[in-house]
Design a protein around this motif. Structure first.
Motif, short mmCIF file in Angstrom:
data_model
loop_
_atom_site.label_atom_id
_atom_site.label_comp_id
_atom_site.label_asym_id
_atom_site.label_seq_id
_atom_site.Cartn_x
_atom_site.Cartn_y
_atom_site.Cartn_z
N GLY A 45 -27.22 1.79 -7.33
CA GLY A 45 -26.31 2.54 -7.32
C GLY A 45 -24.87 1.54 -7.37
N ASP A 46 -23.95 2.88 -6.87
CA ASP A 46 -22.53 2.11 -7.27
C ASP A 46 -22.03 1.26 -5.09
OD1 ASP A 46 -21.59 2.10 -9.54
OD2 ASP A 46 -20.66 4.03 -9.44
N ALA A 47 -22.89 2.38 -4.42
CA ALA A 47 -22.40 2.00 -2.81
C ALA A 47 -23.61 1.14 -1.90
CB ALA A 47 -22.69 3.71 -2.20
N LEU A 48 -24.88 0.94 -2.67
CA LEU A 48 -25.86 0.08 -1.68
C LEU A 48 -26.04 -1.02 -2.03
CD1 LEU A 48 -27.98 3.84 -1.20
CD2 LEU A 48 -26.74 2.75 0.06
N ALA A 49 -26.47 -1.59 -1.18
CA ALA A 49 -26.54 -3.02 -1.23
C ALA A 49 -28.01 -3.62 -1.00
CB ALA A 49 -26.13 -3.95 -1.36
N LEU A 50 -28.97 -4.46 -1.54
CA LEU A 50 -30.48 -4.22 -1.43
C LEU A 50 -30.64 -6.15 -1.17
CD1 LEU A 50 -32.51 -2.20 -4.57
CD2 LEU A 50 -31.57 -1.97 -2.26
N ARG A 51 -31.02 -6.42 0.24
CA ARG A 51 -31.03 -7.59 0.68
C ARG A 51 -33.03 -8.42 0.58
NH1 ARG A 51 -26.53 -9.81 3.08
NH2 ARG A 51 -27.83 -10.39 5.30
N PHE A 52 -32.71 -9.16 0.30
CA PHE A 52 -34.33 -9.49 0.12
C PHE A 52 -34.35 -10.78 0.32
CE2 PHE A 52 -34.86 -5.91 -2.43
CZ PHE A 52 -35.88 -5.33 -2.56
N PRO A 53 -35.41 -11.54 1.78
CA PRO A 53 -35.48 -12.72 1.87
C PRO A 53 -36.00 -13.57 1.35
CG PRO A 53 -35.93 -10.59 3.98
CD PRO A 53 -35.90 -10.54 2.27
N ARG A 54 -35.45 -14.58 0.94
CA ARG A 54 -35.38 -15.39 0.15
C ARG A 54 -37.02 -16.38 0.72
NH1 ARG A 54 -31.99 -17.03 -4.09
NH2 ARG A 54 -29.96 -15.91 -3.81
N ARG A 55 -36.82 -16.28 1.94
CA ARG A 55 -38.45 -17.60 2.31
C ARG A 55 -38.82 -16.98 3.31
NH1 ARG A 55 -35.31 -23.06 4.06
NH2 ARG A 55 -37.14 -23.64 3.99
N PRO A 56 -40.45 -17.26 3.62
CA PRO A 56 -41.96 -16.78 4.19
C PRO A 56 -41.56 -16.53 5.38
CG PRO A 56 -41.80 -18.95 3.03
CD PRO A 56 -41.28 -18.44 2.72
N GLU A 57 -42.49 -15.75 5.53
CA GLU A 57 -41.66 -15.61 7.05
C GLU A 57 -42.50 -14.21 7.34
OE1 GLU A 57 -38.65 -14.78 10.84
OE2 GLU A 57 -38.37 -14.88 8.98
N ALA A 58 -43.67 -14.26 8.92
CA ALA A 58 -44.50 -13.39 9.41
C ALA A 58 -44.06 -12.09 9.05
CB ALA A 58 -45.27 -13.49 10.32
N PRO A 59 -44.17 -10.93 8.63
CA PRO A 59 -43.83 -9.34 8.46
C PRO A 59 -43.38 -8.86 9.72
CG PRO A 59 -45.73 -9.63 6.87
CD PRO A 59 -45.71 -11.08 7.30
N GLU A 60 -44.11 -8.98 10.57
CA GLU A 60 -44.12 -8.42 12.25
C GLU A 60 -43.34 -9.23 12.47
OE1 GLU A 60 -47.57 -10.84 12.27
OE2 GLU A 60 -46.68 -9.80 11.71
N VAL A 61 -42.98 -10.38 12.26
CA VAL A 61 -41.60 -11.69 12.67
C VAL A 61 -40.61 -10.74 12.42
CG1 VAL A 61 -40.97 -13.50 13.14
CG2 VAL A 61 -42.78 -13.13 13.74
N LEU A 62 -40.62 -11.02 10.57
CA LEU A 62 -39.15 -10.87 9.93
C LEU A 62 -38.77 -8.72 10.48
CD1 LEU A 62 -37.50 -11.14 7.62
CD2 LEU A 62 -38.74 -10.71 5.86
N ARG A 63 -39.60 -8.56 10.88
CA ARG A 63 -39.06 -6.77 10.54
C ARG A 63 -38.78 -6.73 11.74
NH1 ARG A 63 -43.82 -5.28 10.30
NH2 ARG A 63 -43.74 -4.08 8.02
N ALA A 64 -38.85 -7.57 12.79
CA ALA A 64 -38.27 -6.99 13.88
C ALA A 64 -36.82 -8.24 14.48
CB ALA A 64 -38.70 -8.35 15.73
N ARG A 65 -36.80 -8.96 13.45
CA ARG A 65 -35.61 -9.65 13.53
C ARG A 65 -34.22 -9.36 12.09
NH1 ARG A 65 -33.01 -12.89 9.77
NH2 ARG A 65 -35.62 -13.25 8.63
N LEU A 66 -34.80 -8.53 11.70
CA LEU A 66 -33.93 -7.41 10.22
C LEU A 66 -33.77 -5.93 11.58
CD1 LEU A 66 -36.11 -7.71 7.26
CD2 LEU A 66 -34.19 -8.99 8.11
N LEU A 67 -34.07 -5.64 12.28
CA LEU A 67 -34.28 -4.46 13.65
C LEU A 67 -32.88 -5.10 14.20
CD1 LEU A 67 -37.32 -3.18 13.84
CD2 LEU A 67 -35.35 -2.44 12.31
N ALA A 68 -32.79 -6.34 14.70
CA ALA A 68 -31.92 -6.82 15.81
C ALA A 68 -30.48 -7.24 15.00
CB ALA A 68 -32.30 -7.90 16.25
N GLU A 69 -31.23 -7.41 13.71
CA GLU A 69 -29.26 -7.58 12.57
C GLU A 69 -28.55 -6.61 12.50
OE1 GLU A 69 -30.73 -9.87 9.41
OE2 GLU A 69 -31.26 -11.64 10.09
N ALA A 70 -29.26 -5.42 12.52
CA ALA A 70 -29.38 -4.34 12.07
C ALA A 70 -28.15 -3.80 13.06
CB ALA A 70 -29.78 -3.38 11.65
N ASP A 71 -29.29 -3.99 14.71
CA ASP A 71 -28.27 -3.61 16.28
C ASP A 71 -27.05 -4.55 15.71
OD1 ASP A 71 -27.63 -2.89 18.57
OD2 ASP A 71 -27.89 -4.68 19.16
#
Length: 299
Positions: A45-71
């Protein structure tokens, strides 16, 4: 862009959104062609962006990193002098994409790749104000994590040696090695401060005004973390020509040692861009070359 890149098609993104966020099924999805190296980015839409990691990473490790990045993104938004994206949601692995992904607010505008602010003293003043504001943020007792740039320059010896070993046809490698030999010995006494950590043209939004190009926004804010204060000075070399660079330095009241360490961090980043992205991301390769030219020009 990377040999191990995880592909994600627009049709896959559409299916993931429809499955996980049905409230957004009516919003169009559009892929953006950016020079970003970490995430593939889509508009929703007009107001949101979706970001998909380009390189492989274990989902549980990536999820923790993405939550830290959100903080981190929320923290930087509280002190930034210009608008920054805010986290909205965390997507999960699903149809044909094996990792978590993120939804954030969309910031309109042109990047400093599209509109070059290099000659704008007003932009340099804006940039100094931003860096000063980020440095005042509370570190919450945290210090540099030891990953990436912003700690001990000598930790990058092996990487610099590898980059230069692959760049013989692209750079004056003997001169680059002499520069690094001096840079790596620079001492540091400054304590860690909060830093964006990647003030390159693609992460900076600008606007054109009658007074010249001005700073308008800041992207990729999930790396907001404690580091060497000189790390933010890479912006002097990635973004500015000589006179505006002097304006930035004067506004920040940077001493000679911190200024030289800023040159060193810019070198570490730039020398890694030239060969690695030569074919996969020419804009990033050209950024590395231009930054190194500016560093060489001052001796």
């Amino acid at each position: 862009m990377h040999a191990d890149e995880v592909p994600v098609a627009t049709e896959t993104v559409r299916a993931l959104v429809d499955d996980q966020f049905p409230q957004w099924r009516a919003l169009p999805v559009r892929r953006l062609e950016t020079a970003g190296t970490v995430n593939a980015v889509f508009r929703l839409g007009d107001a949101l962006a979706l970001r998909f990691p380009r390189r492989p990473e274990a989902p549980e490790v990536l999820r923790a990193r993405l939550l830290a990045e959100a903080d981190a993104a929320r923290r930087i938004a509280r002190v930034s002098t210009v608008p920054t994206p805010l986290p909205v949601a965390l997507g999960e692995p699903g149809r044909r994409f094996p990792m978590p992904w993120t939804v954030q607010t969309w910031l309109p505008g042109e990047t400093a790749e599209e509109v070059d602010p290099a000659e704008s003293e007003a932009f340099a003043t804006d940039l100094a104000g931003l860096i000063t504001a980020l440095r005042t943020a509370d570190t919450r007792g945290e210090t540099f994590t030891g990953e990436g740039r912003g700690g001990d320059l000598r930790d990058h010896d092996a990487a610099v040696d590898e980059y230069l070993g692959r760049s013989g046809e692209l750079l004056d490698v003997p001169r680059m090695r002499r520069m690094w030999a001096a840079f790596r010995e620079l001492p540091r006494t400054d304590p860690d401060v909060m830093t964006h950590g990647d003030l390159i043209p693609g992460n900076v939004l600008v606007r054109r005004t009658g007074a010249g190009v001005r700073l308008a926004g800041l992207l990729d804010t999930g790396g907001f973390a404690p580091a060497d204060p000189a790390l933010e000075l890479v912006s002097a070399w990635h973004l500015l020509a000589d006179r505006p660079r002097a304006v930035l330095r004067a506004a920040l009241a940077v001493d000679d040692l911190q200024w030289e360490r800023g040159r060193a961090w810019a070198f570490v980043q730039a020398v890694g861009l030239v060969e690695y992205y030569l074919r996969a991301n020419p804009a990033m390769s050209r950024l590395g070359s231009r930054t190194l030219e500016r560093l060489v020009a001052v001796g």
